[in-house]
Design a protein around this motif. Structure first.
Motif, PDB file in Angstrom:
ATOM      1  N   SER A  70       0.834  -1.196   0.000  1.00 27.29           N
ATOM      2  CA  SER A  70       0.000   0.000   0.000  1.00 27.29           C
ATOM      3  C   SER A  70       0.872   1.249   0.000  1.00 27.29           C
ATOM      4  N   PRO A  71       0.316   2.396  -0.424  1.00 28.03           N
ATOM      5  CA  PRO A  71       1.074   3.654  -0.323  1.00 28.03           C
ATOM      6  C   PRO A  71       1.554   3.927   1.103  1.00 28.03           C
ATOM      7  N   LEU A  72       0.751   3.545   2.110  1.00 28.42           N
ATOM      8  CA  LEU A  72       1.170   3.755   3.494  1.00 28.42           C
ATOM      9  C   LEU A  72       2.394   2.905   3.819  1.00 28.42           C
ATOM     10  N   GLN A  73       2.393   1.647   3.374  1.00 24.43           N
ATOM     11  CA  GLN A  73       3.535   0.760   3.595  1.00 24.43           C
ATOM     12  C   GLN A  73       4.776   1.324   2.907  1.00 24.43           C
ATOM     13  N   GLN A  74       4.626   1.775   1.685  1.00 23.78           N
ATOM     14  CA  GLN A  74       5.764   2.333   0.961  1.00 23.78           C
ATOM     15  C   GLN A  74       6.278   3.607   1.637  1.00 23.78           C
ATOM     16  N   TRP A  75       5.356   4.440   2.079  1.00 22.46           N
ATOM     17  CA  TRP A  75       5.738   5.676   2.783  1.00 22.46           C
ATOM     18  C   TRP A  75       6.542   5.349   4.036  1.00 22.46           C
ATOM     19  N   ALA A  76       6.052   4.397   4.827  1.00 19.54           N
ATOM     20  CA  ALA A  76       6.729   4.040   6.076  1.00 19.54           C
ATOM     21  C   ALA A  76       8.089   3.403   5.812  1.00 19.54           C
ATOM     22  N   GLU A  77       8.170   2.542   4.820  1.00 20.41           N
ATOM     23  CA  GLU A  77       9.447   1.898   4.511  1.00 20.41           C
ATOM     24  C   GLU A  77      10.480   2.918   4.031  1.00 20.41           C
ATOM     25  N   GLY A  78      10.017   3.939   3.337  1.00 17.54           N
ATOM     26  CA  GLY A  78      10.930   4.969   2.868  1.00 17.54           C
ATOM     27  C   GLY A  78      11.467   5.864   3.970  1.00 17.54           C
ATOM     28  N   LEU A  79      10.691   6.075   5.025  1.00 13.20           N
ATOM     29  CA  LEU A  79      11.107   6.964   6.116  1.00 13.20           C
ATOM     30  C   LEU A  79      11.668   6.229   7.328  1.00 13.20           C
ATOM     31  N   SER A  80      11.440   4.934   7.422  1.00 12.67           N
ATOM     32  CA  SER A  80      11.849   4.191   8.612  1.00 12.67           C
ATOM     33  C   SER A  80      13.341   4.333   8.890  1.00 12.67           C
ATOM     34  N   GLY A  81      14.175   4.139   7.879  1.00 17.76           N
ATOM     35  CA  GLY A  81      15.614   4.248   8.067  1.00 17.76           C
ATOM     36  C   GLY A  81      16.061   5.651   8.424  1.00 17.76           C
ATOM     37  N   PRO A  82      15.709   6.660   7.619  1.00 15.32           N
ATOM     38  CA  PRO A  82      16.131   8.026   7.947  1.00 15.32           C
ATOM     39  C   PRO A  82      15.669   8.497   9.325  1.00 15.32           C
ATOM     40  N   LEU A  83      14.483   8.056   9.764  1.00 13.56           N
ATOM     41  CA  LEU A  83      13.973   8.502  11.062  1.00 13.56           C
ATOM     42  C   LEU A  83      14.422   7.591  12.198  1.00 13.56           C
ATOM     43  N   ASP A  84      14.968   6.418  11.880  1.00 12.45           N
ATOM     44  CA  ASP A  84      15.331   5.415  12.875  1.00 12.45           C
ATOM     45  C   ASP A  84      14.116   5.009  13.710  1.00 12.45           C
ATOM     46  N   ILE A  85      13.018   4.743  13.013  1.00 11.99           N
ATOM     47  CA  ILE A  85      11.778   4.277  13.632  1.00 11.99           C
ATOM     48  C   ILE A  85      11.387   2.968  12.946  1.00 11.99           C
ATOM     49  N   PRO A  86      11.163   1.892  13.678  1.00 13.47           N
ATOM     50  CA  PRO A  86      10.747   0.640  13.033  1.00 13.47           C
ATOM     51  C   PRO A  86       9.503   0.857  12.177  1.00 13.47           C
ATOM     52  N   THR A  87       9.459   0.180  11.022  1.00 13.32           N
ATOM     53  CA  THR A  87       8.346   0.366  10.097  1.00 13.32           C
ATOM     54  C   THR A  87       6.983   0.109  10.744  1.00 13.32           C
ATOM     55  N   PRO A  88       6.791  -0.978  11.524  1.00 11.96           N
ATOM     56  CA  PRO A  88       5.469  -1.176  12.142  1.00 11.96           C
ATOM     57  C   PRO A  88       5.062  -0.033  13.059  1.00 11.96           C
ATOM     58  N   ALA A  89       6.030   0.514  13.821  1.00  8.23           N
ATOM     59  CA  ALA A  89       5.703   1.649  14.701  1.00  8.23           C
ATOM     60  C   ALA A  89       5.323   2.868  13.879  1.00  8.23           C
ATOM     61  N   PRO A 117      14.518  13.535   3.797  1.00  7.31           N
ATOM     62  CA  PRO A 117      15.155  12.351   4.395  1.00  7.31           C
ATOM     63  C   PRO A 117      16.636  12.223   4.057  1.00  7.31           C
ATOM     64  N   ALA A 118      17.080  12.835   2.973  1.00  7.66           N
ATOM     65  CA  ALA A 118      18.481  12.716   2.579  1.00  7.66           C
ATOM     66  C   ALA A 118      19.429  13.324   3.610  1.00  7.66           C
ATOM     67  N   LYS A 119      18.911  14.180   4.492  1.00  9.87           N
ATOM     68  CA  LYS A 119      19.756  14.796   5.518  1.00  9.87           C
ATOM     69  C   LYS A 119      20.078  13.859   6.675  1.00  9.87           C
ATOM     70  N   ALA A 120      19.439  12.685   6.724  1.00  8.64           N
ATOM     71  CA  ALA A 120      19.480  11.854   7.927  1.00  8.64           C
ATOM     72  C   ALA A 120      20.892  11.483   8.366  1.00  8.64           C
ATOM     73  N   ASN A 121      21.804  11.283   7.421  1.00  7.89           N
ATOM     74  CA  ASN A 121      23.153  10.843   7.772  1.00  7.89           C
ATOM     75  C   ASN A 121      24.169  11.970   7.790  1.00  7.89           C
ATOM     76  N   THR A 122      23.723  13.199   7.822  1.00  9.23           N
ATOM     77  CA  THR A 122      24.642  14.330   7.873  1.00  9.23           C
ATOM     78  C   THR A 122      25.150  14.541   9.296  1.00  9.23           C
TER      79      THR A 122
END
Length: 373
Positions: A99-118, A244-249
């Motif tokens: 779903s778009p929600l799943q894709q949205w969460a998977e795209g932000l999970s790493g940069p935000l350091d938040i597990p996808t289910p949360a 999100p590209a700023k996450a590792n700066t």
């Protein structure tokens, strides 16, 4: 706040490495968090700005300047709420079954350091409250800030959003689309937390409503620290969701480090628990924050001001910039780390905890911002 001299403070030995959370948590538990120094409208905090009482090296500035810097500088956390974040994805599943929600969460999970289910749970909390209480304007970043402050998004403890038994009983018993709501389910917990935040006709778009709502969410002796952590992390998540590209700066790494020190005490000359101090002074905090990101800074506020590139005066500082206070011609006595939306993280002065303040208020001696690189 630094002493009114550019010389290093006593025992101001640069810290290396990231402080252990266990020791930081111990110190936080021991500090009677002096964030409640006074109240202004909407319940925000105001703190005194006194010079440290420890002996200071001779100041190379006139007595009049010493008196000025001792009383000046930002000391108020004004009405504020996190900036608007990237909206959760919605709609039917695509050809890949995601779903778009799943894709949205998977795209932000790493940069935000938040597990996808949360992250999906926080988004579902926002989406559910849009229907149940559209006037509340709940954002998923507020739920994420609570999730970070309460349980590191479920990594610590089974109650991911820190709901009390009374809150869960009142707001979590019936949730549309969930046959058996449980506290450990991120979707159920996020909806219940959203209902608690929106109770009583609250509008979370304004700083006053946001603060009062989060203040009512959790009480007790750690309530002020909790609210500061929620605000700081929600602001960071909102900013990163838009870029999100700023996450590792280095700027984001330094900001995460500084947020992790909220609640530790101000210690004049302090370089943090790993260096044997209970906390930090202002420049000790900014140096340790950037040390954790692999960027070396000088030790005092004045030397940091003169060592890093300036941000043009016409530009607002960006996340991770250092903001300075004092007289550029003689001495810079205080420094904080810019969080965004007019907020900074700083170690204010003796008797205060590391906390979030408004970075620039009328009558302060703001001297400008710099950008470590």
């Amino acid at each position: 706040m630094d002493a009114v001299t550019s010389s290093p403070e006593p025992d101001a030995v640069p810290a290396t490495g990231q402080p252990s959370w266990a020791r930081g948590a111990l110190y936080r538990g021991l500090v009677a968090l002096p964030l409640v120094a006074g109240l202004v409208t909407a319940g925000w905090l105001i703190a005194d700005r006194d010079q440290p009482t420890q002996p200071t090296p001779p100041a190379p500035v006139a007595a009049a300047e010493t008196a000025k810097t001792a009383a000046s500088g930002p000391s108020v956390l004004e009405v504020s709420a996190p900036v608007q974040a990237q909206a959760p994805g919605q709609g039917a599943s695509g050809g890949g079954g995601r779903s778009p929600l799943q894709q949205w969460a998977e795209g932000l999970s790493g940069p935000l350091d938040i597990p996808t289910p949360a992250l999906i749970g926080y988004a579902n909390g926002e989406l559910t409250l849009r229907t149940e209480d559209p006037g509340c304007h709940l954002s998923w970043v507020t739920l994420a800030g609570i999730g970070e402050a309460g349980s590191d998004h479920g990594r610590r403890g089974a109650d991911p959003l820190g709901l009390s038994p009374a809150q869960w009983s009142k707001y979590g018993a019936k949730i549309a689309g969930v046959a058996h709501p449980t506290l450990t389910d991120p979707d159920s917990a996020a909806v219940a937390a959203g209902r608690a935040l929106c109770a009583g006709g609250t509008d979370l778009t304004g700083g006053s409503g946001w603060w009062k709502s989060v203040a009512a969410y959790k009480g007790g002796k750690d309530a002020e620290l909790f609210r500061q952590q929620v605000l700081g992390n929600a602001q960071l998540y909102a900013t990163l969701s838009l870029d999100p590209a700023k996450a590792n700066t280095p700027a984001v790494h330094a900001t995460r480090f500084a947020l992790g020190q909220l609640g530790l005490p101000y210690v004049w000359g302090g370089n943090g628990p790993d260096a044997g101090a209970a906390g930090f002074d202002c420049s000790g905090l900014t140096k340790a924050s950037y040390d954790s990101a692999g960027v070396g800074l000088p030790r005092t506020a004045d030397s940091q001001f003169r060592a890093i590139p300036r941000v043009p005066a016409a530009q607002e500082p960006q996340l991770g910039d250092l903001v300075f206070y004092g007289n550029p011609a003689t001495n810079i006595h205080h420094v904080g780390l810019y969080l965004g939306n007019g907020l900074m993280i700083n170690a204010p002065t003796e008797g205060q905890a590391i906390q979030i303040h408004t970075f620039h208020t009328p009558g302060d001696d703001y001297a400008g911002a710099g950008r470590p690189s």
